[in-house]
Design a protein around this motif. Sequence first.
Motif, short mmCIF file in Angstrom:
data_model
loop_
_atom_site.label_atom_id
_atom_site.label_comp_id
_atom_site.label_asym_id
_atom_site.label_seq_id
_atom_site.Cartn_x
_atom_site.Cartn_y
_atom_site.Cartn_z
N VAL A 198 7.50 -24.19 20.44
CA VAL A 198 7.99 -24.86 21.65
C VAL A 198 9.36 -24.34 22.08
N THR A 199 10.12 -23.71 21.17
CA THR A 199 11.47 -23.27 21.53
C THR A 199 11.54 -21.82 21.97
N ARG A 217 10.54 -28.87 28.72
CA ARG A 217 9.46 -28.95 27.72
C ARG A 217 9.68 -30.22 26.90
N CYS A 229 4.37 -30.92 24.54
CA CYS A 229 3.88 -30.28 23.32
C CYS A 229 4.07 -31.22 22.14
N HIS A 230 3.01 -31.39 21.37
CA HIS A 230 3.09 -32.23 20.19
C HIS A 230 3.83 -31.47 19.09
N VAL A 231 4.95 -32.01 18.64
CA VAL A 231 5.79 -31.33 17.65
C VAL A 231 6.20 -32.32 16.57
N GLN A 237 5.81 -25.46 14.26
CA GLN A 237 5.59 -26.14 15.53
C GLN A 237 6.85 -26.10 16.40
N ILE A 238 8.01 -26.19 15.78
CA ILE A 238 9.27 -26.12 16.54
C ILE A 238 9.45 -24.73 17.13
N VAL A 288 14.34 -27.57 26.04
CA VAL A 288 13.41 -28.32 25.19
C VAL A 288 14.08 -29.64 24.82
N ALA A 309 8.91 -32.38 23.95
CA ALA A 309 8.34 -32.23 22.61
C ALA A 309 8.51 -33.52 21.84
N ASP A 310 7.42 -34.02 21.30
CA ASP A 310 7.48 -35.29 20.58
C ASP A 310 6.28 -35.37 19.65
N LEU A 332 13.53 -32.31 22.22
CA LEU A 332 12.85 -32.78 21.02
C LEU A 332 13.04 -34.30 20.90
#
Length: 596
Positions: free
Chosen positions: A88-89, A43, A75-77, A84-85, A18, A45-46, A20
């Motif tokens: 995605v993790t 993945r 993925c919108h995080v 939300q974290i 991931v 994530a932003d 971030l």
Amino acid sequence: MLVKTTANDVATEKRTCVVLGGRGFLGRSLVARLLQLGGWIVRVADSSSHSLLTDPSVSDSLLSNALCSGQASFCHVDVRDISQIIIVTKGADVVFYMEPTDLDIRDFYNCYMIIVQGAKNVINACRECKVRRLVYNSSADIVFDGSRDILDGDLSFICPGKFKDMLIDLKFQAEGLIRLANNIDGLLTCVLRPSNVFGPGDTRLVPLLVNLAKAGLAKFITGCGENMSDFTYTENVAHAHICAAETLDSRVVSVAGKAFFITNLEPIMFWGFVSLILGGLGYQRPYIKVPTWMVSCIVSLHQCRNDKLYNYSVSPHYMLQLASRTRTFDCSAAQNHLGYSPVVSMKDGIKLTIQSFSHLANVSFYTKYGNFNEQSKAEKMLGSGIVADILLWRDERRTFACFFTLVLVYCWFFLCGRTFASSLADLLLLVIVALYGHGILSSKICGFAVQELPSSRFKVTESEAQQAMRSIAHTWNKGVRRIKSLAKGEDWSKFFRVVISIYLFKSIQAYSVAVLFGIVLVFAFTAFFVYDQYEAEIDALRILIFCGIVELKGLLLRKLPASISSFSQHDNVLNQEKVPARVKEWKQPDHALVVF
């Protein structure tokens, strides 16, 4: 016996990571390198929108192809929301935490929630989802407070604890949380401290330099200009993160919970780096050295005058320290324990960076500075005629002849010991004798022809007389208009200028005429020539001084009573129309106040 390997089997062999902040400056570079290496399911994530990934104007083909093939996903995080974290993790082997760098320092609460609270949320989410490795991107700035130089700083260098920049302080707290979380619930952490990251997609350093160059302020060198700095190309930072993740996978004790400096291993003079970037984009390179304290005073005046700062991502005073202090770091620990070595050299990194910012290049640079036929300001001031050619030393023989003649006149009138009237009478007598003697000479003397002086040389044409009278009338009318303006009592700044001018004229009268004439003579034959040769440098220094005066004036006006301040508002509006274009650009938010 051969066993056919299917795509599903290959996919199961790939590790999941991931990133971030994967759409930020460093995050993009890390995602691209992970996809290039293969063996990773990435993945991204932003907090940015998914539309940025599919827009062909901002997304690269590598990421687009990976999204289509399933090797990458988005993925919108929001790191302020731990739920939300966690989403995605789940199932990830490693998390790369690249926090955003374009935060607004005016909003302390938002900065704290994203940097410090965001780090806490990431740690807790990794522990809950049983993530084995967490690599955090910090900064070498956390060991620098601007009070002293850093030469080959290593891991034993003690962090100052107090910082002049709020974002650096928050990043220091976040780094401490990441390191303290090591080896808790099976989570291994590592912190990287890159120094002065640059490269394609940079949103801070290169755009700031270009904005300063457009405003005419990038000509200045803050400090001595000899300070060394370590810069790191963005792809090398991405490579260091992958090296850290691989090393953590081996559970090396000397890496887990530690911090490592990351550089390009090629220290360079800070202003040399700036010159390479600006020169490559077609802008004037810095060449005027200005004391740091002078620039710091102007910045302080500007901040005192403006209650709300512009949208700085870094404190202007901190940027001044970065530009004037030596900052180099020892990267041997990362080499020895992480197996890190730069994959892109400094020379290639600068070249790639310049190419990526070609849209910001100054295409008119060579036209502007290559037009040698264009008149200089000094030449225009002198009328672009014979006087300009003489005072600018365009014809050295004529200039020297005129200077020698004026020196003789100076000696005749002021150094001979006679009165001015007797010196003038003797000079007129000498001229009359010379003219009469020239008139009675024969046309040839010893075979040499004697040229006669035409009578037209002593005549003044009607047009010349009219032009002289018009100039006198224009000067008189201009003076009358100024007197009328002063009589109305509306323009107090003009009043002060007139008073100061009269006072200076009165002070000059204290000197003898001989001294004044000598000063004017030397000034005329040197000042215009120097200005003609160093026009850019003098204009740039003039702008800097003018900016300081404007900020000081604004600060003083704020301290005056309300009645006096309101009285001067009308004059301030008029003066704004007279501000040079470059100074107006300097006041725009994008140009900030930081001077390199």
